[in-house]
Design a protein around this motif. Sequence first.
Motif, PDB file in Angstrom:
ATOM      1  N   LEU A 145       0.830  -1.198   0.000  1.00  0.00           N
ATOM      2  CA  LEU A 145       0.000   0.000   0.000  1.00  0.00           C
ATOM      3  C   LEU A 145       0.870   1.256   0.000  1.00  0.00           C
ATOM      4  O   LEU A 145       0.502   2.285  -0.537  1.00  0.00           O
ATOM      5  N   TYR A 146       2.030   1.124   0.611  1.00  0.00           N
ATOM      6  CA  TYR A 146       2.932   2.270   0.710  1.00  0.00           C
ATOM      7  C   TYR A 146       4.217   1.989  -0.063  1.00  0.00           C
ATOM      8  O   TYR A 146       4.612   0.829  -0.201  1.00  0.00           O
ATOM      9  N   LEU A 148       8.400   3.434  -0.794  1.00  0.00           N
ATOM     10  CA  LEU A 148       9.476   4.337  -0.413  1.00  0.00           C
ATOM     11  C   LEU A 148       9.879   5.132  -1.641  1.00  0.00           C
ATOM     12  O   LEU A 148      10.185   4.558  -2.681  1.00  0.00           O
ATOM     13  N   ARG A 150      12.045   8.647  -3.271  1.00  0.00           N
ATOM     14  CA  ARG A 150      13.146   9.567  -3.061  1.00  0.00           C
ATOM     15  C   ARG A 150      12.854  10.770  -3.937  1.00  0.00           C
ATOM     16  O   ARG A 150      12.432  10.621  -5.075  1.00  0.00           O
ATOM     17  N   GLN A 173      13.795  11.480   1.652  1.00  0.00           N
ATOM     18  CA  GLN A 173      13.141  10.194   1.402  1.00  0.00           C
ATOM     19  C   GLN A 173      11.820  10.155   2.155  1.00  0.00           C
ATOM     20  O   GLN A 173      11.733  10.609   3.284  1.00  0.00           O
ATOM     21  N   HIS A 174      10.818   9.638   1.494  1.00  0.00           N
ATOM     22  CA  HIS A 174       9.505   9.584   2.120  1.00  0.00           C
ATOM     23  C   HIS A 174       8.891   8.210   1.928  1.00  0.00           C
ATOM     24  O   HIS A 174       9.153   7.543   0.933  1.00  0.00           O
ATOM     25  N   TYR A 175       8.053   7.855   2.858  1.00  0.00           N
ATOM     26  CA  TYR A 175       7.291   6.621   2.751  1.00  0.00           C
ATOM     27  C   TYR A 175       5.841   7.050   2.623  1.00  0.00           C
ATOM     28  O   TYR A 175       5.265   7.586   3.568  1.00  0.00           O
ATOM     29  N   GLN A 195      12.911  -2.057  -2.628  1.00  0.00           N
ATOM     30  CA  GLN A 195      13.672  -2.610  -1.497  1.00  0.00           C
ATOM     31  C   GLN A 195      14.317  -3.933  -1.877  1.00  0.00           C
ATOM     32  O   GLN A 195      13.690  -4.791  -2.383  1.00  0.00           O
TER      33      GLN A 195
ATOM     34  N   HIS B  41       8.449  -0.096   7.620  1.00  0.00           N
ATOM     35  CA  HIS B  41       7.831  -0.730   6.459  1.00  0.00           C
ATOM     36  C   HIS B  41       6.973  -1.902   6.887  1.00  0.00           C
ATOM     37  O   HIS B  41       5.911  -2.140   6.328  1.00  0.00           O
ATOM     38  N   GLN B  44       3.839  -0.336   8.232  1.00  0.00           N
ATOM     39  CA  GLN B  44       3.258   0.714   7.414  1.00  0.00           C
ATOM     40  C   GLN B  44       3.130   2.043   8.138  1.00  0.00           C
ATOM     41  O   GLN B  44       2.083   2.683   8.135  1.00  0.00           O
ATOM     42  N   VAL B  45       4.204   2.403   8.799  1.00  0.00           N
ATOM     43  CA  VAL B  45       4.243   3.734   9.409  1.00  0.00           C
ATOM     44  C   VAL B  45       4.778   4.699   8.351  1.00  0.00           C
ATOM     45  O   VAL B  45       5.804   4.438   7.739  1.00  0.00           O
ATOM     46  N   VAL B  46       4.060   5.776   8.143  1.00  0.00           N
ATOM     47  CA  VAL B  46       4.480   6.737   7.130  1.00  0.00           C
ATOM     48  C   VAL B  46       5.555   7.637   7.726  1.00  0.00           C
ATOM     49  O   VAL B  46       5.419   8.084   8.862  1.00  0.00           O
ATOM     50  N   TYR B  47       6.617   7.853   6.966  1.00  0.00           N
ATOM     51  CA  TYR B  47       7.692   8.657   7.541  1.00  0.00           C
ATOM     52  C   TYR B  47       8.410   9.466   6.476  1.00  0.00           C
ATOM     53  O   TYR B  47       8.223   9.264   5.283  1.00  0.00           O
ATOM     54  N   THR B  48       9.253  10.365   6.938  1.00  0.00           N
ATOM     55  CA  THR B  48      10.115  11.160   6.065  1.00  0.00           C
ATOM     56  C   THR B  48      11.512  11.116   6.655  1.00  0.00           C
ATOM     57  O   THR B  48      11.670  11.309   7.854  1.00  0.00           O
ATOM     58  N   VAL B  49      12.495  10.843   5.810  1.00  0.00           N
ATOM     59  CA  VAL B  49      13.876  10.811   6.293  1.00  0.00           C
ATOM     60  C   VAL B  49      14.630  12.005   5.741  1.00  0.00           C
ATOM     61  O   VAL B  49      14.614  12.238   4.534  1.00  0.00           O
ATOM     62  N   GLN B 404      22.285  -0.954   1.011  1.00  0.00           N
ATOM     63  CA  GLN B 404      21.190  -1.756   0.471  1.00  0.00           C
ATOM     64  C   GLN B 404      21.734  -2.888  -0.401  1.00  0.00           C
ATOM     65  O   GLN B 404      21.017  -3.814  -0.735  1.00  0.00           O
TER      66      GLN B 404
END
Lengths: 195, 565
Positions: A145-146, A148, A150, A173-175, A195, B41, B44-49, B404
């Motif tokens: 659903l989400y 990652l 850039r 970077q955002h999710y 990923q 991930h 499913q926590v939405v975040y910004t790095v 990665q």
Amino acid sequence: MLAEKALDLVRELQRSLDGTLPPYNEDKIRQVLEEMQTLFDQNKDKAQFAAEGQTHLLSAIQLRHAAIRRNKRCLLAYLYNRLDQIKKMRWEYSSVLPSDVKYNMCEQEVQWFNQYNRLLANYMRTLGDNGGLDLTQDMKPPKALYVLVRCLVDHGEFETQDGTTILLKKNSQHYLMRAECENLIRQGILEHIVQ
Amino acid sequence: MLVKDFKKDFYDTLQRQRVLVLVAFDVDALCACKILQYLFHCDQVVYTVVPVDGLQSLEQAYLENAEGIRQVVLINCGATVDIVDLLQPEEHVRFYICDSHRPVDIHNFYNAVQVKLLMREDELSTIPSYDEVFRDDEEDSDQSDEENDDPESGYKKKRFDDESILRRQERRQWNEERVRILFDYTKFTSYGTSVAMVMFESAWKLSKDTNNLLWLAIVGVTDQYVHFKTPRDKYMEDVIALQSHVSRHNQRGSDGESLLSVNCLRISFEEELHLNLYRHWTLFDSICHSMPIACKLRLWTLKGQKRLHEFLAEMGLPIAQCKQQFSAMDITLRSEVKARMQEYMNKYGLENQDIVLPSFSMQFGYKNLLCATDYVLACAASLESLDSSKLQTDNFLLASDILQRSSPEKTDAALEGARAQLRSLVSQVQSSLDMHQIISAGPFLYVFVQEGTADSRFFSQPMSLIRLARFTLQAHCSVTRNKRAQSLPLVLGAPLSLEEGTCLIIGIPPLDTDDERKNFFGKAFEQAAQSTNMTVKCNGFDTFIIEMRIEDRSKFFDALISILQ
């Protein structure tokens, strides 16, 4: 050779890469039509003599007629496949086509595209409870659903569906929800990180 | 406030809200961030790095991204400053700080509402108790002052006066005591457990640990060792803890055959040769560019080179073999290098510690056998890449890609960068020694990297600066006749930007206190700057690296000498 030019048109379409639309070859189409016209005129002349009893002309008439029909089939195939390609592009790029694609379309095709657009939009509006459903999104079921992403350029602020604003600054970077950022990814503002 | 229950107090509160993650520019922080990203991930926590390279960019990144954010996670930054005072956040914002820098600011520690610390409890035992540094009775003293003004009887007033004098005296004493305690507390900067390790253990407690995360934790711990942040004892402690995880995740079948498929990550623990990048270099070069062995044999001198040749000859390693790519060396020699080195090292005054480091290596497929130290060097090199067409944040993303393991080409390029860094580092050390630039100023040694040399630009970055300083000090101690050298700290200056006329100054503690890895230069620099009224910038999160104008340098050093005497 008879019907050679029409075959060229079909070949040209086949040679073009998948997912691209070659320019509308108006010149060649006109030539094919002219060829058909001459063939038809010749046949019309000869048909009178044939009717008067000169039966040896009949086979020549038949040959020309077959050539006319082949030309017609080739032209139709050319046009039909182009429309098919345009239709596919509508699903891929949404209602606004990139300018280079538009440039390669003839006027009738543009008209057809607009009508198709309208039909599809009307249909999508009737679906779902309120506001319709965008059928062009998620053509294949998404894995997550989400995603990652850039940020590739300084885009500025972006408001998500739940009303929060996110600053899309280069290299952050955002999710995010897949549905929200799919368009930005297509526009080249975001990059999807696998990923 | 310290987070006691990671799941309840940290992880569960982050669910269903957008989280802002601010990450410092070092390998350890990057690894921790990767682990946290994986956890996010999963749920499913939405975040910004956003990567930040100093207090300024921390502040800016917070301001830019603060809108609608309620949860902020700071990785390897922010613990040493009063974060609430710095960022002036709204009341509902919560900060979760996972930082290996010590000492932790007392305001962060005692802020029960807005600041939560993700750290090991036993490492915070030196923090002064609440009563010693905070006092809740400030209103009282005001009240008593007011009472003094009341028209009371003379006797009573006198008594009050006595009382208030007593109280004031006591207060002054308390204040002095407080300053002393705070000074003692902040005197030394040091490092706690690697943040990647802390994060990994948290992931483990959530039963979400994987082999991949384990490798990140290993890289984080190794980064601390490679950049001299933790002493060897602490490193060993962490390695032992990690080893049990490694054997848990990389089980092998009974007949020694691996149960895992070739195409997944395999980690193994071994006594690794402590030679930088030798798998990706020639053995000869690698020996010349590894600190412990190069310093013991003094490889920058002609005599040292001779000794090295002798050493190699005695071990039975042909020089032609040693000077070609390690991967192209004779397979029998290659497998025996470690054993032979250990056999003959005593004759050359080398110890086991100099040559062997218990470490981990990972393999992915049939190629790419990488050991943890090489990985750290590659990541650090790509974080500090000098390509001027790239932004700092580009480097961050590149290093993140390397972690990665997405493309072997990028890893190879980073390894090449690491080699270039090491080469310039060694040649810099050699030239400082040859030109006798390391000067004793009494309480400390100092050396300046010459401006305008080709390699000097490498040392405008904190991580390579730390490595250079340490290498220089160790090399100096191994050649000097001065017996005190072991107990002298080193201050090293390197040009930062010629256009602006600025330079970086770093101070590292003496070698004989190496078991502690405590650095007093943060405080010393601060005081020296205060006494000379100079503007020095400490932009990074390490206070022992400061930035100043070149023309202020001599004045600053005079002040520093008088303070340290």
